[in-house]
Scaffold this active site. Structure first.
Site, PDB file in Angstrom:
ATOM      1  N   TYR A 188     -71.172  -4.407  21.729  1.00  0.00           N
ATOM      2  CA  TYR A 188     -71.178  -5.793  21.578  1.00  0.00           C
ATOM      3  C   TYR A 188     -70.841  -6.210  20.070  1.00  0.00           C
ATOM      4  CZ  TYR A 188     -71.920 -10.579  23.377  1.00  0.00           C
ATOM      5  OH  TYR A 188     -71.545 -11.881  23.887  1.00  0.00           O
ATOM      6  N   GLY A 189     -69.848  -5.528  19.596  1.00  0.00           N
ATOM      7  CA  GLY A 189     -69.431  -5.736  18.255  1.00  0.00           C
ATOM      8  C   GLY A 189     -68.528  -6.706  18.379  1.00  0.00           C
TER       9      GLY A 189
ATOM     10  N   GLN B 268     -65.076  -6.655  19.105  1.00  0.00           N
ATOM     11  CA  GLN B 268     -64.145  -6.787  20.173  1.00  0.00           C
ATOM     12  C   GLN B 268     -65.077  -7.052  21.424  1.00  0.00           C
ATOM     13  OE1 GLN B 268     -61.014  -6.467  21.002  1.00  0.00           O
ATOM     14  NE2 GLN B 268     -60.365  -6.439  18.861  1.00  0.00           N
TER      15      GLN B 268
ATOM     16  N   SER C  57     -78.225  -5.778  19.136  1.00  0.00           N
ATOM     17  CA  SER C  57     -77.587  -7.032  19.581  1.00  0.00           C
ATOM     18  C   SER C  57     -77.845  -7.249  21.131  1.00  0.00           C
ATOM     19  CB  SER C  57     -76.047  -6.409  19.928  1.00  0.00           C
ATOM     20  OG  SER C  57     -75.189  -5.967  18.796  1.00  0.00           O
TER      21      SER C  57
ATOM     22  N   HIS D  99     -58.603   1.371  22.941  1.00  0.00           N
ATOM     23  CA  HIS D  99     -57.888   2.066  21.941  1.00  0.00           C
ATOM     24  C   HIS D  99     -57.975   3.442  22.572  1.00  0.00           C
ATOM     25  CE1 HIS D  99     -56.397   4.172  18.415  1.00  0.00           C
ATOM     26  NE2 HIS D  99     -57.701   4.616  18.049  1.00  0.00           N
TER      27      HIS D  99
ATOM     28  N   GLU E  51     -52.392 -10.199  -9.895  1.00  0.00           N
ATOM     29  CA  GLU E  51     -51.096  -9.756  -9.620  1.00  0.00           C
ATOM     30  C   GLU E  51     -50.858  -8.691  -8.873  1.00  0.00           C
ATOM     31  OE1 GLU E  51     -48.586 -11.546 -10.677  1.00  0.00           O
ATOM     32  OE2 GLU E  51     -49.728 -12.784 -12.229  1.00  0.00           O
TER      33      GLU E  51
END
Length: 344
Positions: A25-26, A28, A53, A108, A227
């Site tokens: 449950y991160g 994604q 979580s 993935h 820069e």
């Protein structure tokens, strides 16, 4: 040309009467779970018993179970834990609770392509990979907009793997934007290569080397930071919006001329040859095996590299300069406090 699926190609009814378990449950995991739920799909979440979580899942109105129990209850099991822990979670909790005809899903291809996970032949194996961070997937879904995803089918014993994958893609909102057909091999190898040579490794190394070149030549670190790092977002945004051609159209003629004449001297044939070697290491599994071995050994080298990078001068300079820029800070209160402290 790639095959692309849209809204008409997927039917959410192919998930009707089925339960989807989101494992993890991160970033994604929360987006997949909430988008599917809001699309009318029955969703449960699988987490370790001591996961921090759990409270968050319950607060958002979702059922949470231990991973093994969630696998038993679900028809589609989406594994959204980190690559380095996926094989262990699968071996201990998912594999023993799979049954024929279920669908094992990934965002993935790492664990499947490099065979850290080998599912039984009687389960579907698919990939739905949104091409954005999870929080963005969720944000755009709530706005009625989708983000593109990739679809791959590795095993299809039921003959319904593609239909299930497209239904899942519709549930998270991706068919609004388009879903591109790929393979686990193609997604994994291109993803790792892109991260290493451009998106993470290449960009961070280029920034650091340019910054250090200016500082060593006697220029102020603050000016070098602007820069070589800060303004990169302006350029990337232009490329993101309209490609390299649009970026070149948008910058000054001086910058465009420097692009053509000096860029190829920095990123030259030697760099291209190095990229080919990096790709070969990805394709052979050398990188994957090295990364998994690093985790098994306790991540000592990895954590040392992380600490060294965090201590670079560019990070210290950037931390101070960002206090001047409230638009990139997390809250107005933090900015006010930081700016007040900087003036003292």
């Amino acid at each position: 040309m790639a095959k692309v699926y849209y809204e008409k190609d997927g039917d959410i009814k192919n998930l009707a009467g089925k339960t989807v378990a989101i494992i993890g449950y991160g970033s994604q995991g929360h987006a997949h779970a909430l988008n599917l739920r809001d699309s009318g799909v029955k969703v449960i979440v699988g987490l370790a018993p001591n996961s921090a979580s759990r409270a968050k899942v319950q607060a958002q109105g979702l059922e949470v179970y231990d991973v093994g129990e969630a696998t038993k209850r679900a028809d589609v099991i989406m594994i959204l834990v980190p690559d380095q822990t996926a094989a262990k979670v699968y071996k201990e909790s998912i594999g023993p609770n799979l049954a024929a005809g279920k669908t094992l899903a990934f965002a993935h291809g790492f664990s499947i392509h490099f065979k850290f996970i080998t599912p039984p032949a009687d389960v579907n194996v698919i990939m739905i990979a949104p091409k954005c961070p999870g929080h963005r997937l969720r944000e755009l879904f709530t706005e009625g907009v989708g983000v593109p995803s990739l679809l791959a089918i590795e095993q299809n014993p039921t003959g319904k793997a593609e239909a299930t994958g497209l239904a899942y893609a519709k549930g998270i909102g991706s068919l609004k934007a388009g879903v591109i057909l790929t393979t686990f091999k193609e997604e994994t190898e291109t993803d790792l290569f892109g991260e290493q040579t451009v998106l993470c490794g290449g960009v961070s190394a280029l920034i650091n080397n340019a910054f250090e070149t200016l500082v060593e030549a006697g220029y102020q670190p603050e000016i070098a930071y602007f820069e070589c790092l800060h303004e990169l977002k302006l350029i990337v945004d232009l490329i993101y919006q309209g490609g390299i051609k649009y970026m070149r159209y948008s910058v000054s003629d001086t910058a465009e001329y420097g692009d053509y004449t000096r860029g190829p001297r920095v990123i030259d044939a030697h760099v291209r040859e190095t990229m080919k070697k990096v790709l070969a290491e990805v394709q052979s599994g050398e990188f994957a095996n090295q990364w998994m071995a690093e985790n098994e050994a306790g991540r000592e080298k990895f954590l040392a590299m992380r600490a060294k990078g965090a201590g670079n001068l560019i990070e210290k300079v950037g931390s101070e300069l960002r206090k001047m820029m409230p638009w990139i800070s997390t809250s107005k209160e933090e900015v006010t406090a930081a700016q007040a402290a900087a003036r003292q």
